[in-house]
Write an enzyme that holds these catalytic residues in place. Structure first.
Site, short mmCIF file in Angstrom:
data_model
loop_
_atom_site.label_atom_id
_atom_site.label_comp_id
_atom_site.label_asym_id
_atom_site.label_seq_id
_atom_site.Cartn_x
_atom_site.Cartn_y
_atom_site.Cartn_z
N HIS A 130 0.82 -1.22 0.00
CA HIS A 130 0.00 0.00 0.00
C HIS A 130 0.85 1.27 0.00
O HIS A 130 0.71 2.13 -0.86
CB HIS A 130 -0.95 -0.01 1.19
CG HIS A 130 -1.81 -1.24 1.24
ND1 HIS A 130 -2.59 -1.62 0.18
CD2 HIS A 130 -1.98 -2.18 2.20
CE1 HIS A 130 -3.23 -2.74 0.48
NE2 HIS A 130 -2.86 -3.09 1.69
N CYS B 143 -7.39 -7.11 3.85
CA CYS B 143 -8.64 -6.94 4.59
C CYS B 143 -9.83 -7.57 3.86
O CYS B 143 -10.91 -7.74 4.44
CB CYS B 143 -8.92 -5.47 4.85
SG CYS B 143 -8.99 -4.48 3.35
#
Length: 443
Positions: free
Chosen positions: A10, A42
């Site tokens: 990320h 996630c």
């Protein structure tokens, strides 16, 4: 200007995109151990629950797309050593085993984190898996179909979401944690009680206040999880104990916390000139406590990676810190939190902590339908500053946590929150916002 980026999930993805946008003439080179970038771990639980049917959908960028921006993407390359003095690195091509040297003008460390794996007896048995990257996701979903008894170790957000996902798939699901409550870092007891009730009603076996001692197996496959108090059948075990920064590469070379998290300034600069760091390998400024902590979150990572692009040549845009805001949906319950819980605040600060809970229907009772919502505020009785908040409801009111995040970041007091202007419209709320109501109650 040549920029080398080590690691690209990320923070790394955000960094390279922003660097190339701001400095299109720069040479940007990525070295990444995996064969992919930007995987959203996630979403693994959603994949297990079949809400997201294709694991590939959990990527929001790709090496091929980054290449179209003029970025050199070296996948399955591991950086073995960094020479900060000479601005060079040693890299190993994991496909060919070739090693070579490369040099940089600016270095970006987005090394990420890795699951904590205690040295359990029997920990090398088959069907004991981690939950972090794309390969883990594929392993979990492939083994899920044959598993009957699934044991998840660690009742943080990932473990809790997986427990729901496996139960939805009809598995005998056990969730184990050494703490007495699930999600104890993120929510106070009033809120974890509600979440635990949901799990118990669905038949999930919550095993709390117990520590895993070892694994036992048959034919090299796990068959049993043994704790300090009991034992549980298992043909699939998921370890979700927590995360630690993946910073072995710079150990002893940069300033870090004792756990290895890299210390950075408000412009993402490390203790070494021209070396920046972002994401799960770093510390963050934690505004509610006015200190620095290790809080691995994708939201922190993308912000910090973006800031590297802004500050690469000269300090331009400061990091504002984090409140650690997060949300989760457990069956019918929509839950969110920001800042410190009452328990965390009392255990980690010397502040004079108080709290208040407000429960009300989220919109007027004359409407055809309405749902009850419960909101908790945590604050400092001396300074009156709001330090944290949690909300739960069967209707999605989780954006209140984002509002409270801004309240905490701007150091607003209970008095100010009580009189803050929020709109009223019967479809959505009451004349007094639930945030106003809680703050007024605190007064």
């Amino acid at each position: 200007m040549k920029v080398i980026v080590i690691g690209c999930t990320h923070a790394g993805t955000a960094a390279v995109v922003n660097i190339k946008d701001k400095y299109p003439e720069s040479e940007v080179v990525i070295y990444e151990k995996n064969d992919n970038v930007s995987f959203l771990s996630c979403g693994i639980a959603l994949n297990v629950a079949d809400v997201v049917k294709d694991t590939q959908k959990l990527f929001y960028n790709s090496p091929e797309n980054l290449q179209t921006l003029g970025i050199k993407t070296n996948m399955q390359h591991e950086v073995l050593n960094i020479d900060f003095e000479n601005k060079s690195i040693i890299v190993k091509n994991l496909l060919t085993s070739e090693t070579f040297e490369d040099s940089y003008d600016k270095l970006v460390l987005t090394l990420g984190s890795w699951p904590i794996v205690p040295n359990f007896e029997g920990g090398n048995l088959d069907n004991i898996v981690l939950c972090k990257n794309y390969d883990h996701a594929k392993t979990i979903t492939s083994k899920c179909s044959d598993a009957k008894n699934v044991v998840i170790i660690g009742a943080g957000y990932i473990g809790v979401e997986l427990a729901e996902a496996f139960e939805i798939q009809g598995k005998n699901t056990t969730l184990i944690d050494a703490e007495d409550r699930i999600m104890a870092k993120y929510l106070d007891k009033e809120f974890t009680d509600i979440a635990e009730k949901e799990f118990k009603e669905k038949g999930v076996n919550l095993v709390l206040g117990q520590k895993v001692q070892k694994f036992e197996g048959n034919d090299s496959k796990v068959s049993k999880v043994v704790t300090d108090k009991d034992e549980f059948e298992a043909d699939l075990v998921i370890l979700c104990i927590g995360f630690a920064p993946s910073t072995k590469l710079i150990q002893g070379k940069l300033d870090t916390l004792p756990n290895g998290a890299i210390i950075i300034d408000e412009y993402m600069q490390t203790s070494e000139k021209d070396v920046f760091a972002a994401g799960d390998c770093c510390v963050v400024k934690f505004n509610p406590a006015n200190d620095t902590r290790y809080i691995p979150l994708a939201t922190n990572a993308v912000r910090m990676g973006t800031l590297i692009g802004k500050n690469l040549v000269k300090p331009t845009l400061k990091y504002m810190g984090t409140q650690g805001t997060s949300g989760i949906k457990i069956y019918s319950q929509c839950i969110a939190s920001t800042g410190m819980t009452e328990e965390v605040a009392k255990n980690t600060t010397n502040l004079n902590i108080d709290s208040v809970i407000a429960t009300d229907n989220y919109r007027p009772e004359f409407m055809p339908t309405y749902e009850e919502a419960t909101l908790k505020l945590v604050f400092d009785k001396d300074s009156r500053k709001v330090l944290g908040g949690q909300i739960v409801s069967k209707i999605d009111l989780t954006q209140f946590a984002n509002t409270l995040s801004v309240v905490i970041q701007n150091e607003m007091t209970i008095e100010e929150l009580a009189m803050t202007d929020f709109f009223f419209q019967p479809h959505f709320n009451k004349p007094w916002s639930l945030l106003n109501i809680a703050a007024l109650k605190a007064l």
